[in-house]
Design a protein around this motif. Sequence first.
Motif, PDB file in Angstrom:
ATOM      1  N   ALA A 142      28.590 -72.996 -29.504  1.00  0.00           N
ATOM      2  CA  ALA A 142      29.935 -72.728 -28.994  1.00  0.00           C
ATOM      3  C   ALA A 142      29.890 -71.921 -27.703  1.00  0.00           C
ATOM      4  O   ALA A 142      30.799 -72.023 -26.866  1.00  0.00           O
ATOM      5  N   GLN A 143      28.837 -71.117 -27.551  1.00  0.00           N
ATOM      6  CA  GLN A 143      28.669 -70.280 -26.362  1.00  0.00           C
ATOM      7  C   GLN A 143      27.649 -70.844 -25.388  1.00  0.00           C
ATOM      8  O   GLN A 143      27.366 -70.215 -24.364  1.00  0.00           O
ATOM      9  N   ASN A 144      27.090 -72.001 -25.694  1.00  0.00           N
ATOM     10  CA  ASN A 144      26.029 -72.590 -24.849  1.00  0.00           C
ATOM     11  C   ASN A 144      24.917 -71.575 -24.575  1.00  0.00           C
ATOM     12  O   ASN A 144      24.426 -71.465 -23.438  1.00  0.00           O
ATOM     13  N   THR A 145      24.526 -70.872 -25.614  1.00  0.00           N
ATOM     14  CA  THR A 145      23.553 -69.792 -25.444  1.00  0.00           C
ATOM     15  C   THR A 145      22.478 -69.847 -26.517  1.00  0.00           C
ATOM     16  O   THR A 145      22.773 -70.126 -27.681  1.00  0.00           O
ATOM     17  N   VAL A 146      21.264 -69.596 -26.101  1.00  0.00           N
ATOM     18  CA  VAL A 146      20.131 -69.418 -27.016  1.00  0.00           C
ATOM     19  C   VAL A 146      19.667 -67.973 -26.897  1.00  0.00           C
ATOM     20  O   VAL A 146      19.593 -67.427 -25.796  1.00  0.00           O
ATOM     21  N   TYR A 147      19.372 -67.386 -28.038  1.00  0.00           N
ATOM     22  CA  TYR A 147      18.939 -65.993 -28.089  1.00  0.00           C
ATOM     23  C   TYR A 147      17.473 -65.921 -28.517  1.00  0.00           C
ATOM     24  O   TYR A 147      16.993 -66.745 -29.303  1.00  0.00           O
ATOM     25  N   LEU A 148      16.797 -64.895 -28.046  1.00  0.00           N
ATOM     26  CA  LEU A 148      15.444 -64.589 -28.503  1.00  0.00           C
ATOM     27  C   LEU A 148      15.435 -63.114 -28.898  1.00  0.00           C
ATOM     28  O   LEU A 148      15.462 -62.239 -28.037  1.00  0.00           O
ATOM     29  N   GLN A 149      15.472 -62.869 -30.201  1.00  0.00           N
ATOM     30  CA  GLN A 149      15.393 -61.504 -30.708  1.00  0.00           C
ATOM     31  C   GLN A 149      13.924 -61.114 -30.800  1.00  0.00           C
ATOM     32  O   GLN A 149      13.150 -61.768 -31.502  1.00  0.00           O
ATOM     33  N   MET A 150      13.555 -60.063 -30.101  1.00  0.00           N
ATOM     34  CA  MET A 150      12.166 -59.634 -30.038  1.00  0.00           C
ATOM     35  C   MET A 150      12.037 -58.263 -30.680  1.00  0.00           C
ATOM     36  O   MET A 150      12.601 -57.286 -30.175  1.00  0.00           O
ATOM     37  N   ASN A 151      11.341 -58.196 -31.790  1.00  0.00           N
ATOM     38  CA  ASN A 151      11.138 -56.944 -32.518  1.00  0.00           C
ATOM     39  C   ASN A 151       9.670 -56.535 -32.476  1.00  0.00           C
ATOM     40  O   ASN A 151       8.794 -57.360 -32.221  1.00  0.00           O
ATOM     41  N   ASN A 152       9.431 -55.260 -32.775  1.00  0.00           N
ATOM     42  CA  ASN A 152       8.065 -54.736 -32.802  1.00  0.00           C
ATOM     43  C   ASN A 152       7.296 -55.145 -31.545  1.00  0.00           C
ATOM     44  O   ASN A 152       6.173 -55.676 -31.629  1.00  0.00           O
ATOM     45  N   LEU A 153       7.909 -54.897 -30.408  1.00  0.00           N
ATOM     46  CA  LEU A 153       7.298 -55.324 -29.146  1.00  0.00           C
ATOM     47  C   LEU A 153       5.994 -54.593 -28.886  1.00  0.00           C
ATOM     48  O   LEU A 153       5.833 -53.407 -29.241  1.00  0.00           O
ATOM     49  N   LYS A 154       5.069 -55.303 -28.256  1.00  0.00           N
ATOM     50  CA  LYS A 154       3.756 -54.767 -27.918  1.00  0.00           C
ATOM     51  C   LYS A 154       3.594 -54.753 -26.403  1.00  0.00           C
ATOM     52  O   LYS A 154       4.261 -55.521 -25.689  1.00  0.00           O
ATOM     53  N   VAL A 155       2.680 -53.929 -25.935  1.00  0.00           N
ATOM     54  CA  VAL A 155       2.429 -53.851 -24.490  1.00  0.00           C
ATOM     55  C   VAL A 155       2.085 -55.233 -23.933  1.00  0.00           C
ATOM     56  O   VAL A 155       2.517 -55.599 -22.832  1.00  0.00           O
ATOM     57  N   GLU A 156       1.356 -56.004 -24.709  1.00  0.00           N
ATOM     58  CA  GLU A 156       0.942 -57.338 -24.246  1.00  0.00           C
ATOM     59  C   GLU A 156       2.086 -58.351 -24.203  1.00  0.00           C
ATOM     60  O   GLU A 156       1.892 -59.473 -23.748  1.00  0.00           O
ATOM     61  N   ASP A 157       3.272 -57.962 -24.640  1.00  0.00           N
ATOM     62  CA  ASP A 157       4.448 -58.829 -24.505  1.00  0.00           C
ATOM     63  C   ASP A 157       5.068 -58.700 -23.123  1.00  0.00           C
ATOM     64  O   ASP A 157       5.996 -59.451 -22.788  1.00  0.00           O
ATOM     65  N   THR A 158       4.588 -57.762 -22.325  1.00  0.00           N
ATOM     66  CA  THR A 158       5.116 -57.571 -20.975  1.00  0.00           C
ATOM     67  C   THR A 158       4.915 -58.833 -20.146  1.00  0.00           C
ATOM     68  O   THR A 158       3.812 -59.351 -20.031  1.00  0.00           O
ATOM     69  N   ALA A 159       6.023 -59.344 -19.586  1.00  0.00           N
ATOM     70  CA  ALA A 159       5.979 -60.589 -18.816  1.00  0.00           C
ATOM     71  C   ALA A 159       7.377 -60.881 -18.280  1.00  0.00           C
ATOM     72  O   ALA A 159       8.351 -60.229 -18.662  1.00  0.00           O
ATOM     73  N   VAL A 160       7.445 -61.877 -17.399  1.00  0.00           N
ATOM     74  CA  VAL A 160       8.732 -62.489 -17.060  1.00  0.00           C
ATOM     75  C   VAL A 160       9.002 -63.568 -18.100  1.00  0.00           C
ATOM     76  O   VAL A 160       8.149 -64.426 -18.348  1.00  0.00           O
ATOM     77  N   TYR A 161      10.162 -63.494 -18.713  1.00  0.00           N
ATOM     78  CA  TYR A 161      10.542 -64.471 -19.725  1.00  0.00           C
ATOM     79  C   TYR A 161      11.520 -65.465 -19.116  1.00  0.00           C
ATOM     80  O   TYR A 161      12.526 -65.073 -18.506  1.00  0.00           O
ATOM     81  N   LEU A 162      11.201 -66.747 -19.287  1.00  0.00           N
ATOM     82  CA  LEU A 162      12.018 -67.811 -18.721  1.00  0.00           C
ATOM     83  C   LEU A 162      12.468 -68.750 -19.829  1.00  0.00           C
ATOM     84  O   LEU A 162      11.714 -69.023 -20.762  1.00  0.00           O
ATOM     85  N   CYS A 163      13.693 -69.254 -19.684  1.00  0.00           N
ATOM     86  CA  CYS A 163      14.108 -70.303 -20.597  1.00  0.00           C
ATOM     87  C   CYS A 163      14.109 -71.637 -19.867  1.00  0.00           C
ATOM     88  O   CYS A 163      14.242 -71.694 -18.631  1.00  0.00           O
ATOM     89  N   ALA A 164      13.927 -72.679 -20.644  1.00  0.00           N
ATOM     90  CA  ALA A 164      13.829 -74.029 -20.100  1.00  0.00           C
ATOM     91  C   ALA A 164      14.574 -74.989 -21.018  1.00  0.00           C
ATOM     92  O   ALA A 164      14.695 -74.735 -22.219  1.00  0.00           O
ATOM     93  N   ALA A 165      15.060 -76.084 -20.452  1.00  0.00           N
ATOM     94  CA  ALA A 165      15.843 -77.045 -21.225  1.00  0.00           C
ATOM     95  C   ALA A 165      15.407 -78.460 -20.911  1.00  0.00           C
ATOM     96  O   ALA A 165      15.073 -78.790 -19.771  1.00  0.00           O
ATOM     97  N   ASP A 166      15.407 -79.272 -21.950  1.00  0.00           N
ATOM     98  CA  ASP A 166      15.145 -80.690 -21.772  1.00  0.00           C
ATOM     99  C   ASP A 166      15.622 -81.429 -23.013  1.00  0.00           C
ATOM    100  O   ASP A 166      15.779 -80.814 -24.077  1.00  0.00           O
TER     101      ASP A 166
END
Length: 122
Positions: A75-99
């Motif tokens: 309904a909102q044309n939105t996808v969510y990514l809930q990220m818990n217990n984050l680690k230092v190695e999760d550091t990055a640019v996060y991109l979404c893609a569609a196809d």
Amino acid sequence: EVTLVESGGGVVQAGGSLRLSCTASGFPFERWAIGWFRQVPGKGREGVSVIGETDDSIWYGNSVKGRFTISRDNAQNTVYLQMNNLKVEDTAVYLCAADLHGGSKSGQYKHWGQGTQVTVSS
């Protein structure tokens, strides 16, 4: 025109949480796969999570299983990514893609957002 806009990135301490959003337009959102990828300088895009047309079509990369949760609100044309217990190695640019079909590989997507920076400090 297909557009994807990510939001929700930021700086968080290890063990913390963030929720990323990917808001889309320009295509039949409910029928397309949406993928989250991440990239650090000097490396290729790593698949994080993918959600297909239904919740039966969800995939997680091994490094985030049990910590990240993907969901979609058609309904909102939105996808969510809930990220818990984050680690230092999760550091990055996060991109979404569609196809239309998507997949876990970046080459399977034609349309990309600009990305949002996630920084996890120790």
